[in-house]
Design an enzyme around this catalytic site. Sequence first.
Site, short mmCIF file in Angstrom:
data_model
loop_
_atom_site.label_atom_id
_atom_site.label_comp_id
_atom_site.label_asym_id
_atom_site.label_seq_id
_atom_site.Cartn_x
_atom_site.Cartn_y
_atom_site.Cartn_z
N HIS B 77 -69.18 -23.43 -14.35
CA HIS B 77 -67.75 -23.34 -14.01
C HIS B 77 -66.92 -23.38 -15.30
CE1 HIS B 77 -63.77 -24.28 -12.47
NE2 HIS B 77 -63.77 -25.42 -13.15
N ASP B 106 -51.16 2.53 -30.19
CA ASP B 106 -52.34 2.00 -29.51
C ASP B 106 -52.80 0.80 -30.33
OD1 ASP B 106 -54.97 1.62 -28.28
OD2 ASP B 106 -54.68 3.63 -27.45
N TRP B 142 -70.28 -27.78 -20.21
CA TRP B 142 -69.87 -26.61 -21.00
C TRP B 142 -69.93 -26.93 -22.48
CZ3 TRP B 142 -65.75 -25.13 -24.31
CH2 TRP B 142 -64.82 -26.13 -24.58
N SER B 169 -67.53 -10.42 -29.14
CA SER B 169 -66.47 -9.69 -28.45
C SER B 169 -65.09 -10.24 -28.81
CB SER B 169 -66.70 -9.77 -26.94
OG SER B 169 -65.49 -9.60 -26.25
N SER B 170 -64.95 -11.56 -28.77
CA SER B 170 -63.60 -12.08 -29.00
C SER B 170 -63.20 -11.97 -30.47
CB SER B 170 -63.47 -13.51 -28.49
OG SER B 170 -64.39 -14.34 -29.11
N HIS B 253 -61.60 -27.99 -30.42
CA HIS B 253 -60.18 -28.28 -30.30
C HIS B 253 -59.31 -27.06 -30.57
CE1 HIS B 253 -56.79 -30.57 -29.25
NE2 HIS B 253 -56.18 -29.85 -30.15
N GLU B 255 -60.08 -24.22 -29.89
CA GLU B 255 -60.28 -23.44 -28.67
C GLU B 255 -59.23 -23.80 -27.61
OE1 GLU B 255 -62.14 -20.98 -27.81
OE2 GLU B 255 -61.83 -21.00 -25.64
N TYR B 257 -56.24 -24.55 -28.15
CA TYR B 257 -55.01 -23.84 -28.48
C TYR B 257 -55.18 -22.34 -28.36
CZ TYR B 257 -53.00 -28.26 -29.24
OH TYR B 257 -52.55 -29.51 -28.99
N SER B 268 -42.29 -17.85 -23.61
CA SER B 268 -41.15 -17.59 -24.49
C SER B 268 -40.55 -16.21 -24.28
CB SER B 268 -41.57 -17.73 -25.96
OG SER B 268 -42.08 -19.02 -26.19
N HIS B 302 -60.99 -36.50 -31.93
CA HIS B 302 -60.44 -37.25 -30.79
C HIS B 302 -61.29 -37.07 -29.54
CE1 HIS B 302 -57.58 -33.60 -30.00
NE2 HIS B 302 -58.73 -33.41 -29.46
N HIS B 303 -62.25 -36.16 -29.60
CA HIS B 303 -63.19 -36.03 -28.48
C HIS B 303 -64.38 -36.96 -28.67
CE1 HIS B 303 -61.21 -32.39 -26.91
NE2 HIS B 303 -60.95 -32.16 -28.18
N THR B 328 -45.35 -29.53 -30.21
CA THR B 328 -45.46 -29.15 -28.81
C THR B 328 -44.19 -29.54 -28.06
OG1 THR B 328 -47.80 -29.64 -29.03
CG2 THR B 328 -47.00 -29.20 -26.82
N LYS B 331 -41.41 -27.12 -28.64
CA LYS B 331 -41.47 -25.91 -27.82
C LYS B 331 -40.85 -26.15 -26.45
CE LYS B 331 -44.08 -22.88 -28.75
NZ LYS B 331 -44.70 -21.84 -29.55
N ARG B 450 -66.87 -38.43 -15.04
CA ARG B 450 -66.89 -37.03 -14.67
C ARG B 450 -68.34 -36.56 -14.57
NH1 ARG B 450 -65.19 -34.16 -20.38
NH2 ARG B 450 -65.53 -32.29 -19.18
CU CU Z 1 -59.11 -31.62 -28.71
#
Ligand code: CU
Lengths: 352, 541
Positions: B77, B106, B142, B169-170, B253, B255, B257, B268, B302-303, B328, B331, B450
């Site tokens: 998931h 293009d 994940w 790809s990305s 991390h 990721e 963002y 925006s 922080h993880h 943040t 914004k 979790r």
């Molecule tokens: Cu993080």
Amino acid sequence: MSLALNLQEPVTRIAEQEFHLHTLLLVITGIIFLGVLLVMLYAIVRHRKVAGREAKQFHENTTVEILWTVIPFLILIGMALPATRTVLAQKSAAGADMTIKVTGYQWKWRYDYMDENLGFMSHLATPRDDPAALARPDYLLEVDEPLVVPVGRKVRLLLTANDVIHSWYVPALGVKQDAIPGFLRDTWFRVDKPGIYRGQCTELCGKDHGYMPIVVDARSETDYRKWLDERKKLAMAAADDPAKVWKLPDLVVRGEKVYTQNCVACHQASGKGIPGTFPALAGSPIATKDKPGHINIVLNGSKRNAAMQAWGKQLSDTDIAAVITYERNAWGNNTGEMVQPAEIHKARAGTS
Amino acid sequence: MAMTDVQQAPAHHHKPSGWSRWLMATNHKDIGSLYLWFSFIMFLSGGVMALCIRAELFRPGLQFFAPELFNQFTTLHGLVMVFGAIMPAFTGLANWMLPLMIGAPDMAFARMNNWSFWLLPPAAALLMLSFLVPGGAAAAGWTLYAPLSTQMGIGMDMTIFAIHIMGVSSVMGSINIIVTILNLRAPGMDLMKMPMFAWASLITAFLIIAVMPVLAGVVTMVLTDRHFGTHFFNAAGGGDPILYQHIFWFFGHPEVYIMALPAFGIISQVIPTFSRKPLFGYTSMVYATSSIGVLSFIVWAHHMFVTGLPATVQLFFMYATMLIAVPTGVKVFNWIATMWEGAMTFETPMLFAIGFILLFTIGGLSGVTLSVAALDIQLHGTYYVVAHFHYVLVAGALFSLFSAMYYWFPKMTGRMYNERLGKFHFWWSMVWFNVTFFPMHFLGLAGMPRRIPDYALQFTEFNSIASVGAFCFGLGQLIFLYNILTSLKNGKPAPALPWEGADTLEWKIPTPAPYHSFVEAPQVEADHNGSIVSMHGDKHH
Ligand SMILES: [Cu+2]
Ligand SMILES: [Cu+2]
């Protein structure tokens, strides 16, 4: 049943500090959110497009922009100060009164009282696959042997793991620390209030991650001493004579117990394993023919797959002899063969 | 200027037909559509897995799935939603809209663009098929933490390979975005004038190029630990399991963002349009977005507050993480200031944008709570974290994507979607999203871990509520699908300017956007956030 909306009631100084930190943060973030919500709602109601209303075209205001950068920064400093104090307190394990080594296994815990020459495993005590178990008040949070500690003493935990990373978490104590294979990490707690406190492993550690609870039983100093004496006597009485020669039925009964506590999670009660992940022992060549191979893999684990660990490190000669004997005589593996503790003793000498 | 002005060249030259139009696609609009459909299919697949999870957790006891299968669902998931749904959806949108918004003919590398997309279906197939191999799909979460990920069967190898492919790809997609933005802007579309969506896509693309190779590296290390006798993460061989987490979260991390900045970009554009007012603080938005991008590289641990980092390290990462709240916050305040004194209307894109701001703010504030290391000791690894990142990713990334799809649907297709269904979709999602995920805060505070298939009895009520919410939320997404499908066929023809306040470049060309837009670069006079004061010399066919 009342619904819990907050952290569990703290029973250590640290857990209390965490509790207050959370309250502080909840209030501050709550006010910020309400502020954002109200201003937005006001704009949504008052600044919608109605006949004759033109949008004002301003798009900059240096003062406002500086303010809403600086004020949040100051609020953050206000949060960081008490948080820093608690971090430092959480990290100062020095001056402990006693040390307990905690080892995470797939899927159980082991506790070794370092100063007492006492150690034991702690397994889930809720029966699996029994719908009636749902009636038990502490469903999935009960163990066969809790970690017993005295109140009012600073207990230092040394954590490690045997296979993968686990995490030892008891909310009421305010303690959570990963147990990492091959490394020692420490944390500490001092319980103020006698009682039973329950927690769980909080790092995904494989199939039965949800089934390795933690129970801490905090007792008064005298009760703790009494328990310690009795528990040590029990351990002494349970110690096996490694030279004893066993009869087959006794060994099988003993072996089934060992199997249920240690092996059933992977190889299953049926001995059929889980295809593709954990091999079947029922009818497997190792468990029916190759006896030295059987002793070897149980004692020393598998070189190919770390999930099958070296059980020699945690089980006694008698237990290993018993579980091997059981496996060679259960599920239609009727070899009639026996393995005596002395054989395991010899095998250990040969391999270590 | 309109399509009818251009008559040369036979039709098939513009617009190849049949399967080759898609397989050999080099047109940014076709590739954008492929990306968007692909990500929607992945969104539904990942959603089905989520519903399996919630079905199992509806009440205590094991009802449907064995624990090992449950773990496969949670793992896949996450992977499917992150790499299959959200990231490709943003790339798809960037493909579709960026050239139109900055006046490019293009994407810069049209053939590479084709490859970037067509790598994705095989990667997705690897992930999905891994459920069928012996041992099943990867079941290590994940995050694929070692050493657990070294224990799994061949499903883990397939997952690792899929991650490699999606990473390639990305990265290719990102190179395309960067080069397009830096080199193909129309004269007059200065960097400090271009739309925030372009800025967000640009910064995101840099983040992707910086961290996807790191992810590829760390899963390759798992692969060699699994099969080639290395011991990167095996203490018995001199390795360190925690090394995995440092490398993973150095990717992980940023990721976060990568999935959030494009959302900021979309919001925006949408908020000013429906407020009929320029974006407040455009320059500070650009700086805030860039500083979030930079800061995202120095907060990864922080993880890892419960892995046993020394106090000084914990404090450093705590302070750095708290610091991200400042840009943040800027914004969010800017968006609200944009709405202030505007003349707002509340069509579906605006509703989703407002929903985004509210719920993303909740996710941001629970993020600040989690950043407090001392408190994270209680919350790490519990449902509080699950609640937090779903507020950021579902109410954040997903709502922004819905906002974008409704906003640009008329431009893409030349038809209007059904506004009443759109609004219904919004309110339905808004209500059931909160029913699903708000109770998870309480579960986490109470200590529910979790990634568990069964739970203690005191967690029952909130889990049941969350499960009901999840099923309603999930079903509601079919409203969106229905709206899109029917509107594609029978939607009212879209006017040239469906949104009164829209003033960026894509709204200055015919609707639907011509197959080949800006075959000659226009000369534009632009103001902040890509709003066009005047334009001439554009050609399309
Ligand atoms: Cu993080
Ligand atoms: Cu565990």
